[in-house]
Design a protein around this motif. Sequence first.
Motif, PDB file in Angstrom:
ATOM      1  N   THR A   1       0.849  -1.193   0.000  1.00 53.69           N
ATOM      2  CA  THR A   1       0.000   0.000   0.000  1.00 53.69           C
ATOM      3  C   THR A   1       0.881   1.238   0.000  1.00 53.69           C
ATOM      4  O   THR A   1       1.657   1.459   0.938  1.00 53.69           O
ATOM      5  CB  THR A   1      -0.928   0.021   1.226  1.00 53.69           C
ATOM      6  OG1 THR A   1      -1.681  -1.184   1.280  1.00 53.69           O
ATOM      7  CG2 THR A   1      -1.868   1.211   1.160  1.00 53.69           C
ATOM      8  N   VAL A   2       0.765   2.022  -1.056  1.00 47.27           N
ATOM      9  CA  VAL A   2       1.481   3.288  -1.176  1.00 47.27           C
ATOM     10  C   VAL A   2       0.427   4.394  -1.189  1.00 47.27           C
ATOM     11  O   VAL A   2      -0.578   4.296  -1.897  1.00 47.27           O
ATOM     12  CB  VAL A   2       2.333   3.328  -2.459  1.00 47.27           C
ATOM     13  CG1 VAL A   2       3.059   4.666  -2.596  1.00 47.27           C
ATOM     14  CG2 VAL A   2       3.347   2.178  -2.456  1.00 47.27           C
ATOM     15  N   ALA A   3       0.669   5.445  -0.423  1.00 45.76           N
ATOM     16  CA  ALA A   3      -0.352   6.480  -0.234  1.00 45.76           C
ATOM     17  C   ALA A   3      -0.727   7.164  -1.548  1.00 45.76           C
ATOM     18  O   ALA A   3       0.075   7.255  -2.482  1.00 45.76           O
ATOM     19  CB  ALA A   3       0.146   7.518   0.768  1.00 45.76           C
ATOM     20  N   SER A   4      -1.937   7.654  -1.583  1.00 43.51           N
ATOM     21  CA  SER A   4      -2.430   8.406  -2.734  1.00 43.51           C
ATOM     22  C   SER A   4      -1.522   9.599  -3.014  1.00 43.51           C
ATOM     23  O   SER A   4      -1.080  10.293  -2.093  1.00 43.51           O
ATOM     24  CB  SER A   4      -3.855   8.880  -2.471  1.00 43.51           C
ATOM     25  OG  SER A   4      -4.341   9.677  -3.516  1.00 43.51           O
ATOM     26  N   GLY A   5      -1.235   9.819  -4.289  1.00 44.41           N
ATOM     27  CA  GLY A   5      -0.380  10.924  -4.682  1.00 44.41           C
ATOM     28  C   GLY A   5       1.096  10.599  -4.668  1.00 44.41           C
ATOM     29  O   GLY A   5       1.915  11.424  -5.085  1.00 44.41           O
ATOM     30  N   LYS A   6       1.477   9.415  -4.206  1.00 45.12           N
ATOM     31  CA  LYS A   6       2.873   9.016  -4.128  1.00 45.12           C
ATOM     32  C   LYS A   6       3.197   8.042  -5.256  1.00 45.12           C
ATOM     33  O   LYS A   6       2.331   7.622  -6.021  1.00 45.12           O
ATOM     34  CB  LYS A   6       3.190   8.413  -2.768  1.00 45.12           C
ATOM     35  CG  LYS A   6       2.888   9.349  -1.610  1.00 45.12           C
ATOM     36  CD  LYS A   6       3.680  10.649  -1.703  1.00 45.12           C
ATOM     37  CE  LYS A   6       3.386  11.575  -0.541  1.00 45.12           C
ATOM     38  NZ  LYS A   6       4.184  12.831  -0.594  1.00 45.12           N
ATOM     39  N   THR A   7       4.486   7.669  -5.361  1.00 39.46           N
ATOM     40  CA  THR A   7       4.928   6.892  -6.515  1.00 39.46           C
ATOM     41  C   THR A   7       5.571   5.579  -6.103  1.00 39.46           C
ATOM     42  O   THR A   7       6.109   5.444  -5.005  1.00 39.46           O
ATOM     43  CB  THR A   7       5.944   7.689  -7.350  1.00 39.46           C
ATOM     44  OG1 THR A   7       7.111   7.935  -6.555  1.00 39.46           O
ATOM     45  CG2 THR A   7       5.354   9.012  -7.809  1.00 39.46           C
ATOM     46  N   THR A   8       5.530   4.628  -7.030  1.00 36.04           N
ATOM     47  CA  THR A   8       6.215   3.344  -6.885  1.00 36.04           C
ATOM     48  C   THR A   8       7.169   3.184  -8.052  1.00 36.04           C
ATOM     49  O   THR A   8       6.765   3.340  -9.209  1.00 36.04           O
ATOM     50  CB  THR A   8       5.216   2.181  -6.860  1.00 36.04           C
ATOM     51  OG1 THR A   8       4.350   2.328  -5.734  1.00 36.04           O
ATOM     52  CG2 THR A   8       5.924   0.843  -6.771  1.00 36.04           C
ATOM     53  N   THR A   9       8.444   2.856  -7.746  1.00 37.57           N
ATOM     54  CA  THR A   9       9.448   2.639  -8.779  1.00 37.57           C
ATOM     55  C   THR A   9      10.046   1.254  -8.585  1.00 37.57           C
ATOM     56  O   THR A   9      10.553   0.937  -7.502  1.00 37.57           O
ATOM     57  CB  THR A   9      10.559   3.701  -8.713  1.00 37.57           C
ATOM     58  OG1 THR A   9       9.970   4.998  -8.824  1.00 37.57           O
ATOM     59  CG2 THR A   9      11.558   3.514  -9.840  1.00 37.57           C
ATOM     60  N   LEU A  10       9.996   0.436  -9.621  1.00 34.89           N
ATOM     61  CA  LEU A  10      10.474  -0.942  -9.555  1.00 34.89           C
ATOM     62  C   LEU A  10      11.510  -1.163 -10.651  1.00 34.89           C
ATOM     63  O   LEU A  10      11.232  -0.900 -11.827  1.00 34.89           O
ATOM     64  CB  LEU A  10       9.319  -1.922  -9.749  1.00 34.89           C
ATOM     65  CG  LEU A  10       8.093  -1.733  -8.838  1.00 34.89           C
ATOM     66  CD1 LEU A  10       6.957  -2.622  -9.302  1.00 34.89           C
ATOM     67  CD2 LEU A  10       8.455  -2.038  -7.390  1.00 34.89           C
ATOM     68  N   SER A  11      12.685  -1.648 -10.267  1.00 35.41           N
ATOM     69  CA  SER A  11      13.742  -1.905 -11.245  1.00 35.41           C
ATOM     70  C   SER A  11      14.310  -3.292 -11.023  1.00 35.41           C
ATOM     71  O   SER A  11      14.901  -3.577  -9.979  1.00 35.41           O
ATOM     72  CB  SER A  11      14.848  -0.854 -11.128  1.00 35.41           C
ATOM     73  OG  SER A  11      15.869  -1.101 -12.067  1.00 35.41           O
ATOM     74  N   ALA A  12      14.123  -4.170 -12.009  1.00 30.39           N
ATOM     75  CA  ALA A  12      14.645  -5.538 -11.958  1.00 30.39           C
ATOM     76  C   ALA A  12      15.054  -5.930 -13.370  1.00 30.39           C
ATOM     77  O   ALA A  12      14.555  -6.909 -13.931  1.00 30.39           O
ATOM     78  CB  ALA A  12      13.600  -6.499 -11.403  1.00 30.39           C
ATOM     79  N   ALA A  13      15.938  -5.166 -13.961  1.00 30.09           N
ATOM     80  CA  ALA A  13      16.305  -5.339 -15.367  1.00 30.09           C
ATOM     81  C   ALA A  13      16.672  -6.788 -15.659  1.00 30.09           C
ATOM     82  O   ALA A  13      17.519  -7.383 -14.989  1.00 30.09           O
ATOM     83  CB  ALA A  13      17.472  -4.424 -15.712  1.00 30.09           C
ATOM     84  N   GLY A  14      16.012  -7.355 -16.666  1.00 28.02           N
ATOM     85  CA  GLY A  14      16.278  -8.729 -17.067  1.00 28.02           C
ATOM     86  C   GLY A  14      15.621  -9.775 -16.202  1.00 28.02           C
ATOM     87  O   GLY A  14      15.791 -10.977 -16.436  1.00 28.02           O
ATOM     88  N   ASN A  15      14.841  -9.354 -15.200  1.00 30.20           N
ATOM     89  CA  ASN A  15      14.207 -10.286 -14.264  1.00 30.20           C
ATOM     90  C   ASN A  15      12.713 -10.006 -14.146  1.00 30.20           C
ATOM     91  O   ASN A  15      12.212  -8.979 -14.581  1.00 30.20           O
ATOM     92  CB  ASN A  15      14.872 -10.178 -12.889  1.00 30.20           C
ATOM     93  CG  ASN A  15      16.321 -10.600 -12.916  1.00 30.20           C
ATOM     94  OD1 ASN A  15      16.641 -11.773 -13.021  1.00 30.20           O
ATOM     95  ND2 ASN A  15      17.223  -9.622 -12.836  1.00 30.20           N
ATOM     96  N   THR A  16      12.023 -10.961 -13.534  1.00 31.91           N
ATOM     97  CA  THR A  16      10.577 -10.895 -13.401  1.00 31.91           C
ATOM     98  C   THR A  16      10.157  -9.933 -12.289  1.00 31.91           C
ATOM     99  O   THR A  16      10.777  -9.887 -11.231  1.00 31.91           O
ATOM    100  CB  THR A  16      10.022 -12.300 -13.098  1.00 31.91           C
ATOM    101  OG1 THR A  16      10.311 -13.156 -14.200  1.00 31.91           O
ATOM    102  CG2 THR A  16       8.526 -12.272 -12.872  1.00 31.91           C
TER     103      THR A  16
END
Length: 452
Positions: free
Chosen positions: A172-187
């Motif tokens: 759960t990430v608050a409204s108005g905030k961001t999620t950044t996911l980095s898994a280059a080459g992976n699932t």
Amino acid sequence: AGDQCEGRGVTTKGINLADGSNNFGGAVKVSTTGTNDVTLVDSNGITLDTSSVGRNLALTVGGGVSQSSGGLTVGGTTGITLKTTASQDVDLSNAANKLVGTVTIANNSGGTAHNVSITNSNAGAASFVLPSGINDLTLNQSAGAVTLPVTSISGNLSVTAGGKIDQTGIITVASGKTTTLSAAGNTISLTDVNNDFGDSLTFTGKDVTLVDANSLRLGASTATGNLNVTTKNGALTQGGKLTVSGTTTIDSGSASTTLDNASNSFGGAVAVSKAQNATITSGSALALGTSGVAGNLSIIAKGDVTQTGILTVGGTTGITFDANGSAVLGTLANDLTGKVSFTNGSGSVQNVNLKNVHANASIALPASLTDLTLPLPNSGITLPSSSVGGNLNVNAAGAIAQSGGAFKVTGTSTLAAGGNSITLNTASNDFGGAVSISNASDVELKDATALT
């Protein structure tokens, strides 16, 4: 000073400095080997210097946790308990950190975590136990996978992994905030139906699967494999370019999907499995997978529009060409309820081949195109005014008529009406090549020139 310890380096088999009055004023450097643990209690915050713990590290602090110049190596688990003071930062972001076991952060006796940043160079998978109420959470597992536990934060979430990113609890990430996911080459696989990634999510990975309980906006993102996004109770939109090497599958339920960035790059078919309305824009040619849109479907492409699956659209279908291209949609049993429009954008419509099994097929065409092919097994068709520079082929189960002005064909015209009438009787029509008629009842053709 009794049992108090002022900042110093300690090297021994095991360390247990657990008096609640301890105050390590300077950076603390510890070293143990084998199966020996380290327990440190500090009435204030603590700064760790280059340290190595053979087995488990337990820190209980009345302030924040930070590092000075060196890395932290822990052969077992790492536990950090924050007591007394609210909103304390945990900053273990040294690139040389090597944390082998689970990292646990806990709130206790009024202490709470604020911003948490953990960097880990260990090659194994990382696991975490986190308290609720964290503001910003940054996890950098440069050489291994990351499994996210129950995670509830009021700020931004950033996860970088050298392996896959998955989850064991709701994110759960608050409204108005961001999620950044980095898994280059992976699932990346975050599929809990109760996830909420905040205002927007940006990803880099191979095969990426995301489920959000609400609406979701995708930032500039790359999947070198396949992309699968589900929004359970809200719209799917974008704020940056999507680059997907494989297939893209979208389910926005009873809400709409709007992926309208002109630079989107879809290497495989795009399937909108469920949506109210859908807009898909591609910076190149576009293949459409099996799709079900309750309302209207809008496609903008720079090149050919093809398909790998059946299209089912409850409203209108609009296809705009921002580079010269053809619509190759003539082999599968598409069920398109409303008018299907082919429009010149920055480019021009070349050939149109459209199969529509709906009982009331309707079409809109540009002023000119090359070949027009319409297999219509359950419907007749009214042809709008247009100029076909190549050949016309209409195989309908109902009457063939025209509206809106002259219909012109430079090449041959092949018409079948399922035993029904063919009425193309505008005086300015021009059929330049031979006209072939089959399976028709009454036929009326007018040609401004000679008719063959």
